[in-house]
Design a protein around this motif. Structure first.
Motif, short mmCIF file in Angstrom:
data_model
loop_
_atom_site.label_atom_id
_atom_site.label_comp_id
_atom_site.label_asym_id
_atom_site.label_seq_id
_atom_site.Cartn_x
_atom_site.Cartn_y
_atom_site.Cartn_z
N LEU A 1 0.81 -1.22 0.00
CA LEU A 1 0.00 0.00 0.00
C LEU A 1 0.84 1.28 0.00
N GLU A 2 2.10 1.16 0.43
CA GLU A 2 2.93 2.36 0.60
C GLU A 2 3.12 3.18 -0.68
N PRO A 3 3.68 2.57 -1.76
CA PRO A 3 3.86 3.37 -2.98
C PRO A 3 2.53 3.87 -3.55
N PHE A 4 1.46 3.12 -3.33
CA PHE A 4 0.15 3.53 -3.80
C PHE A 4 -0.28 4.83 -3.12
N ILE A 5 -0.15 4.87 -1.80
CA ILE A 5 -0.55 6.07 -1.06
C ILE A 5 0.44 7.21 -1.28
N ASP A 6 1.71 6.88 -1.14
CA ASP A 6 2.76 7.88 -1.16
C ASP A 6 2.92 8.56 -2.51
N THR A 7 3.04 7.78 -3.56
CA THR A 7 3.38 8.34 -4.87
C THR A 7 2.16 8.49 -5.77
N ILE A 8 1.39 7.42 -5.92
CA ILE A 8 0.28 7.46 -6.86
C ILE A 8 -0.78 8.47 -6.41
N ILE A 9 -0.99 8.59 -5.11
CA ILE A 9 -2.00 9.55 -4.63
C ILE A 9 -1.37 10.91 -4.31
N ILE A 10 -0.43 10.94 -3.36
CA ILE A 10 0.07 12.23 -2.87
C ILE A 10 0.94 12.95 -3.90
N CYS A 11 1.85 12.23 -4.56
CA CYS A 11 2.71 12.88 -5.56
C CYS A 11 1.91 13.36 -6.77
N THR A 12 0.87 12.61 -7.14
CA THR A 12 0.02 13.06 -8.25
C THR A 12 -0.68 14.36 -7.88
N LEU A 13 -1.15 14.45 -6.64
CA LEU A 13 -1.78 15.69 -6.18
C LEU A 13 -0.80 16.86 -6.27
N THR A 14 0.42 16.66 -5.78
CA THR A 14 1.42 17.73 -5.83
C THR A 14 1.73 18.12 -7.28
N GLY A 15 1.89 17.12 -8.14
CA GLY A 15 2.18 17.39 -9.54
C GLY A 15 1.09 18.21 -10.21
N LEU A 16 -0.17 17.84 -9.97
CA LEU A 16 -1.28 18.58 -10.56
C LEU A 16 -1.39 19.99 -9.99
N VAL A 17 -1.02 20.17 -8.72
CA VAL A 17 -0.99 21.51 -8.13
C VAL A 17 0.02 22.38 -8.87
N LEU A 18 1.21 21.85 -9.08
CA LEU A 18 2.28 22.60 -9.75
C LEU A 18 1.93 22.92 -11.20
N LEU A 19 1.40 21.93 -11.90
CA LEU A 19 1.12 22.11 -13.32
C LEU A 19 -0.12 22.98 -13.57
N SER A 20 -1.18 22.73 -12.81
CA SER A 20 -2.42 23.49 -13.03
C SER A 20 -2.26 24.95 -12.63
N SER A 21 -1.45 25.21 -11.62
CA SER A 21 -1.24 26.60 -11.18
C SER A 21 -0.29 27.35 -12.10
N GLY A 22 0.52 26.62 -12.87
CA GLY A 22 1.43 27.25 -13.83
C GLY A 22 2.72 27.79 -13.24
N VAL A 23 2.94 27.64 -11.94
CA VAL A 23 4.11 28.26 -11.30
C VAL A 23 5.43 27.67 -11.77
N TRP A 24 5.42 26.45 -12.30
CA TRP A 24 6.67 25.79 -12.68
C TRP A 24 7.35 26.46 -13.87
N THR A 25 6.62 27.26 -14.64
CA THR A 25 7.23 27.97 -15.79
C THR A 25 7.43 29.45 -15.50
N GLU A 26 7.08 29.90 -14.31
CA GLU A 26 7.17 31.32 -13.97
C GLU A 26 8.47 31.64 -13.23
N LYS A 27 8.97 32.85 -13.48
CA LYS A 27 10.14 33.32 -12.73
C LYS A 27 9.65 34.08 -11.49
N HIS A 28 10.30 33.80 -10.38
CA HIS A 28 9.90 34.42 -9.12
C HIS A 28 11.11 35.07 -8.46
#
Length: 559
Positions: free
Chosen positions: A305-332
């Motif tokens: 269950l570990e990789p399922f919870i850790d990566t497939i669920i939580i990392c996917t959430l983080t990835g979609l946060v970064l991509l949908s918000s667009g901050v990964w291509t912005e200069k800060h």
């Protein structure tokens, strides 16, 4: 500091960052997935039942319950890899890196299942009465390769610092400084004291703390991530399209992002995927070995269950946060880190397709560009005749030079593109960002506004601190194997001191170090479980035979 990072990067390039290591890791997971007939899919529902205690017996031996073992192991994996690691992977390889993180997790579920089962089977009772287990015990007791067990145990001690200790407090202190302006050293000092208090209590206190922390931190982070994704709902489909589509094409330059290659996305995605869920590294089996269970496969199913919870669920959430918000291509606006800084000899414009192509090829290692050596004149913080400065793999803008928080005037020296004789000089400006600071910015792009950054700071604090707690136990068991339980106290002291010192050490160097220590654990463990593949298959068949006898009315998977 730069020389040290260069040496570590060179070592990492030959082991953890190399293609052969990536293929060994994925290949092992694919082999066991096929050999055991896709257990990560066929056995998943049984994993949820067993973690609730369905298969337990009253006389099962161990120090923790299934759930406590799972949360302890999860607290060792759910950490900076989920917040900072995902941001770093996307920063390096683009959206496709997330795809490879998920693939790594899917096959990693099987790898975790195998390594935990075998380690649990060959665990021992230590001289102080506690359960001691992990890959070093099957290497010694089953393979009769004591020298390999020693290598793994030494690597575990090193990795407890490079994976579980140094990068965790570094990300915490950076995030709290970014959000609240709290001194890095103050954060390190307070948390080092708390860490010492928890780990002195051993696995029972550790399990008690993590079994409460993990569910709370997962819920808080989940709510914050969903808020960002829904706030940027129009970008969800384009983000998912980029994650899958860029796998075959690489990521084109956009905003401040100068483009990512297919190979870079693959390598960094797999590498960060392993750092996130640690499948194959051999760390989680140390926690699971302490679980009360008479049948090793039952604990292996819990670990699945570990990789399922850790990566497939939580990392996917983080990835979609970064991509949908667009901050990964912005200069800060940010303060430049020396290890992420390089000055080119000449000027390159992002408005020129040709210049962007040259910069992209330079960043992915396809082309060498001349680096600046010499001195530059600075007047009131502004560099005269400034050549192109790259920071965080992007063209830096609005660069200013400060000393003691005041604009600097004078000369600054560079050698082969790197700043020399800094004497307290700090460069600031606009550039891409990565790791925890980037995720922090992304969480402000929701209805919560600036309050979103508190979710990351609090989440990262809980995630990373609990990771440091769990990894102290992994190193503890490795020291017990090498020197006996009487020497553990000295390890604990060094572990807490290292935790404090890392709170104000350069981030990039710590991430590079973690890549090396991961490989030093993973390689012996993978060879070990591959050597015991036939035994693993027999264990699975034996488990389902007992399961069918105890629950005759249930449909049991074929081993």
């Amino acid at each position: 500091m730069h020389k040290l990072n260069e040496i570590l990067s060179l070592i990492d390039g030959y082991i953890g960052g190399s293609q052969w290591f990536v293929f060994l890791l994925l290949g092992t997971g694919v082999f066991f997935t096929i050999y055991l007939k896709f257990p990560q899919f066929r056995y998943l529902k049984h994993s949820f039942r067993i973690v609730r205690g369905k298969f337990d017996k009253e006389d099962d031996q161990g120090d923790t319950s299934h759930f406590q073992a799972l949360t302890t192991a999860l607290s060792g994996t759910v950490g900076t890899g989920n917040i900072a690691g995902v941001a770093l992977a996307i920063h390096l390889g683009g959206p496709a890196a997330l795809f490879w993180m998920l693939i790594t997790a899917a096959v990693g579920m099987t790898t975790k299942f195998v390594e935990v089962t075998l380690s649990h089977k060959y665990r021992e009772v230590a001289e102080d009465g506690s359960i001691a287990g992990g890959p070093m015990y099957y290497m010694k007791n089953r393979l009769n390769l004591k020298w390999l067990a020693v290598i793994f145990a030494v690597a575990t001690v090193l990795s407890s610092f490079g994976t579980g200790n140094l990068p965790q407090i570094n990300s915490i202190s950076n995030s709290l400084f970014e959000t609240f302006g709290i001194s890095h050293m103050l954060t390190g000092g307070i948390l080092a004291l708390l860490l010492g208090f928890v780990i002195i209590g051993g696995i029972k206190r550790i399990a008690k703390v993590t079994s409460r922390l993990v569910p709370i931190m997962a819920i808080v982070y989940f709510i914050g991530a969903i808020a960002v994704i829904l706030y940027n709902a129009e970008n969800i489909i384009p983000s998912i399209t980029a994650i899958v589509g860029d796998v075959f094409t690489g990521t084109a330059a956009m905003g401040g992002f100068l483009g990512g290659s297919i190979a870079f996305a693959f390598n960094r995605g797999v590498n960060r995927g392993l750092f996130s869920n640690e499948a194959g590294q051999g760390s989680a089996p140390i926690a699971h070995a302490a679980a009360r269970a008479h049948e090793p496969v039952s604990e292996g199913l819990v670990a699945l269950l570990e990789p399922f919870i850790d990566t497939i669920i939580i990392c996917t959430l983080t990835g979609l946060v970064l991509l949908s918000s667009g901050v990964w291509t912005e200069k800060h606006e940010n303060q430049f880190q020396e290890a992420d800084l390089v000055v080119l000899d000449g000027t390159y414009s992002e408005s020129s397709e040709s210049d962007v192509a040259h910069l992209h090829d330079y960043l992915v290692g396809k082309e060498d560009l001349p680096l600046f050596t010499g001195s530059l004149q600075v007047e009131n913080g502004v560099i005269d005749d400034q050549p192109t400065i790259l920071h965080a793999r992007s063209v830096a803008e609005d660069v200013k030079v400060f000393i003691d928080s005041q604009p600097y005037s004078g000369e600054i020296e560079f050698n082969n593109g790197k700043l020399v004789n800094t004497d307290g000089l700090k460069l600031t400006g606009k550039s891409l960002m990565h790791s925890a600071p980037l995720t922090t910015i992304a969480f402000t792009r929701s209805w919560f506004g600036d309050y979103g950054k508190y979710i990351v700071s609090i989440g990262l604090l809980m995630f990373a601190f609990s990771t440091a707690i769990s990894w102290s136990y992994y190193g503890d068991r490795a020291i017990t194997y090498l020197f006996g339980s009487g020497k553990v106290i000295y390890y604990h002291i060094i572990y807490v001191i290292g935790f404090f010192l890392a709170s104000f050490t350069d981030t990039t160097i710590i991430w590079t170090l973690s890549g090396i220590t991961i490989a030093l654990m993973t390689i012996p463990n993978l060879f070990g479980i591959l050597a015991l593949s036939k035994e693993m298959k027999r264990e699975v068949k034996s488990f389902w035979k007992e399961y069918a006898q105890r629950y005759p009315n249930e449909k049991v998977p074929k081993g």
